[in-house]
Design a protein around this motif. Structure first.
Motif, mmCIF file in Angstrom:
data_model
loop_
_atom_site.group_PDB
_atom_site.id
_atom_site.type_symbol
_atom_site.label_atom_id
_atom_site.label_comp_id
_atom_site.label_asym_id
_atom_site.label_seq_id
_atom_site.Cartn_x
_atom_site.Cartn_y
_atom_site.Cartn_z
ATOM 1 N N ARG A 92 0.795 -1.432 -0.081
ATOM 2 C CA ARG A 92 0.356 0.532 -0.139
ATOM 3 C C ARG A 92 0.904 1.277 -0.187
ATOM 4 N NH1 ARG A 92 -3.754 -0.572 5.517
ATOM 5 N NH2 ARG A 92 -1.126 -1.526 5.883
ATOM 6 N N SER A 93 0.336 1.915 0.057
ATOM 7 C CA SER A 93 1.401 3.355 -0.578
ATOM 8 C C SER A 93 1.032 4.218 0.685
ATOM 9 C CB SER A 93 0.507 4.630 -1.918
ATOM 10 O OG SER A 93 -0.911 5.062 -1.198
ATOM 11 N N MET A 94 1.651 4.905 1.284
ATOM 12 C CA MET A 94 1.917 5.214 2.838
ATOM 13 C C MET A 94 0.894 6.432 2.803
ATOM 14 S SD MET A 94 3.279 6.347 4.905
ATOM 15 C CE MET A 94 4.752 5.879 5.464
ATOM 16 N N GLU A 95 -0.065 6.778 1.619
ATOM 17 C CA GLU A 95 -1.685 7.546 2.111
ATOM 18 C C GLU A 95 -2.218 6.504 2.323
ATOM 19 O OE1 GLU A 95 -4.392 8.996 -1.045
ATOM 20 O OE2 GLU A 95 -2.933 10.713 -0.435
ATOM 21 N N ALA A 96 -2.306 5.393 1.825
ATOM 22 C CA ALA A 96 -3.541 4.228 1.364
ATOM 23 C C ALA A 96 -2.961 3.480 3.555
ATOM 24 C CB ALA A 96 -3.242 2.672 1.309
ATOM 25 N N ILE A 97 -1.991 3.109 3.884
ATOM 26 C CA ILE A 97 -1.692 3.615 5.354
ATOM 27 C C ILE A 97 -2.029 4.074 5.957
ATOM 28 C CG2 ILE A 97 0.042 2.716 6.773
ATOM 29 C CD1 ILE A 97 1.646 2.076 4.468
ATOM 30 N N LEU A 98 -1.677 5.840 5.924
ATOM 31 C CA LEU A 98 -2.312 6.294 7.065
ATOM 32 C C LEU A 98 -4.065 6.360 6.973
ATOM 33 C CD1 LEU A 98 -0.023 9.478 6.329
ATOM 34 C CD2 LEU A 98 -0.276 7.716 8.116
ATOM 35 N N ALA A 99 -5.056 6.214 5.731
ATOM 36 C CA ALA A 99 -6.307 5.980 5.451
ATOM 37 C C ALA A 99 -6.642 5.224 6.305
ATOM 38 C CB ALA A 99 -6.432 6.427 4.168
ATOM 39 N N ASP A 100 -5.662 3.617 6.004
ATOM 40 C CA ASP A 100 -6.779 2.883 6.968
ATOM 41 C C ASP A 100 -6.226 2.767 8.287
ATOM 42 O OD1 ASP A 100 -7.423 1.223 4.624
ATOM 43 O OD2 ASP A 100 -6.071 0.321 4.125
ATOM 44 N N LEU A 101 -4.734 3.175 8.743
ATOM 45 C CA LEU A 101 -4.979 3.676 10.666
ATOM 46 C C LEU A 101 -6.002 4.905 10.850
ATOM 47 C CD1 LEU A 101 -3.104 3.297 13.051
ATOM 48 C CD2 LEU A 101 -1.969 5.210 11.880
ATOM 49 N N GLN A 102 -6.039 5.250 10.101
ATOM 50 C CA GLN A 102 -7.629 6.670 10.841
ATOM 51 C C GLN A 102 -8.670 5.579 10.717
ATOM 52 O OE1 GLN A 102 -6.541 9.399 11.862
ATOM 53 N NE2 GLN A 102 -9.012 9.932 12.104
ATOM 54 N N ARG A 103 -9.128 5.014 9.699
ATOM 55 C CA ARG A 103 -10.469 4.244 9.887
ATOM 56 C C ARG A 103 -10.751 3.267 10.853
ATOM 57 N NH1 ARG A 103 -13.195 1.623 3.778
ATOM 58 N NH2 ARG A 103 -14.478 0.999 4.972
ATOM 59 N N TYR A 104 -9.006 2.405 11.007
ATOM 60 C CA TYR A 104 -9.524 0.782 12.024
ATOM 61 C C TYR A 104 -8.857 1.411 13.381
ATOM 62 C CZ TYR A 104 -11.543 -0.966 8.029
ATOM 63 O OH TYR A 104 -11.774 -1.241 6.808
ATOM 64 N N ARG A 105 -8.219 2.544 13.874
ATOM 65 C CA ARG A 105 -7.779 2.211 14.555
ATOM 66 C C ARG A 105 -8.224 3.205 16.486
ATOM 67 N NH1 ARG A 105 -7.335 6.610 18.181
ATOM 68 N NH2 ARG A 105 -7.438 8.851 17.283
ATOM 69 N N ASN A 106 -9.694 2.498 15.779
ATOM 70 C CA ASN A 106 -10.485 2.483 17.415
ATOM 71 C C ASN A 106 -10.766 1.386 17.236
ATOM 72 O OD1 ASN A 106 -10.400 5.921 17.654
ATOM 73 N ND2 ASN A 106 -12.468 6.172 16.423
ATOM 74 N N PHE A 107 -10.440 0.068 16.520
ATOM 75 C CA PHE A 107 -10.863 -1.384 16.844
ATOM 76 C C PHE A 107 -10.195 -2.386 17.209
ATOM 77 C CE2 PHE A 107 -13.358 0.510 12.968
ATOM 78 C CZ PHE A 107 -14.682 0.330 13.537
ATOM 79 N N ASP A 108 -8.915 -1.047 17.305
ATOM 80 C CA ASP A 108 -7.166 -2.257 18.179
ATOM 81 C C ASP A 108 -7.223 -1.836 19.406
ATOM 82 O OD1 ASP A 108 -4.570 -2.871 17.976
ATOM 83 O OD2 ASP A 108 -4.129 -0.994 17.884
ATOM 84 N N PHE A 109 -7.349 -2.591 20.020
ATOM 85 C CA PHE A 109 -7.458 -2.721 20.792
ATOM 86 C C PHE A 109 -6.361 -3.727 22.395
ATOM 87 C CE2 PHE A 109 -10.029 -4.985 24.847
ATOM 88 C CZ PHE A 109 -10.325 -3.820 25.808
ATOM 89 N N LEU A 110 -5.997 -2.711 22.974
ATOM 90 C CA LEU A 110 -4.876 -3.370 24.579
ATOM 91 C C LEU A 110 -3.683 -3.493 23.700
ATOM 92 C CD1 LEU A 110 -6.882 -6.783 25.803
ATOM 93 C CD2 LEU A 110 -6.387 -4.629 26.836
ATOM 94 N N THR A 111 -2.706 -3.043 22.447
ATOM 95 C CA THR A 111 -1.851 -3.039 21.401
ATOM 96 C C THR A 111 -0.976 -2.183 22.064
ATOM 97 O OG1 THR A 111 -3.259 -4.752 19.937
ATOM 98 C CG2 THR A 111 -0.953 -3.290 18.913
#
Length: 188
Positions: A92-111
């Protein structure tokens, strides 16, 4: 201290008994969801601040905690989608990685929530307003180590989860105030 009902969901936490001001809040913590325990309560002198901040942030996220990309997926597929979107090593491009991080970060738990949760790679969702689901696979499965631990799905009530988080936050705030030197406290 146990915050919540361990037959539904509870956060178990304590500060190390020898702590006196001035000190950060060091101690132990784990999460109980019925028969499932996430975290290592026997691991002493862990920083509890990171987990405190994350549990506090979860209370501020709009409900339900869900993304339309999860529609039609199994719990394991949702877990893998979130983990790969945030931590996957792909083209993935850096832009896609950052978009995915923003979209899914609230679902990451305990990490990375503290030493007490080392080895825990979990995902949290709320399929509706009443139910919170935590899906967990040990880090070893992501590091290509053998044998990976079993995939775990733990389900609790959302109100119980929110109450456990609120109890922990109130307790932590009290402990932080207790461990702050008197001259460091602001007067009200």
């Amino acid at each position: 201290m146990m915050f919540g009902d361990p037959t539904d969901v509870a956060i178990e936490a304590m500060t190390e008994p020898h702590l006196v001001a001035p000190s950060a809040v060091w101690g132990r913590m784990c999460l109980h969801i019925g028969d499932v325990v996430l975290g290592d309560f026997s691991d002493s002198h862990c920083s509890l601040y990171g987990a405190y901040c994350e549990f506090k942030e979860l209370l501020d996220i709009p409900r339900p905690l869900w993304d339309e990309s999860f529609d039609g997926l199994s719990h394991e597929q949702i877990h893998d989608l979130v983990r790969n979107a945030i931590y996957g090593d792909d083209e993935r491009s850096m832009e896609a990685i950052l978009a995915d991080l923003q979209r899914y970060r609230n679902f990451d738990f305990l990490t990375n929530w503290g030493e007490q949760f080392d080895g825990f790679a979990s995902v949290i969702i709320q399929e509706d307003d009443q139910t919170t689901t935590i899906m967990h696979r040990p880090h070893s499965a992501w590091a290509n180590q053998s044998p990976p631990g079993p995939f775990v799905v733990a389900i609790c009530s959302t109100i119980g989860f929110r109450n456990a988080c609120s109890g922990l936050i109130e307790w932590f705030d009290s402990e932080a105030a207790r461990l702050t030197p008197t001259e460091g406290r602001t007067k009200r």
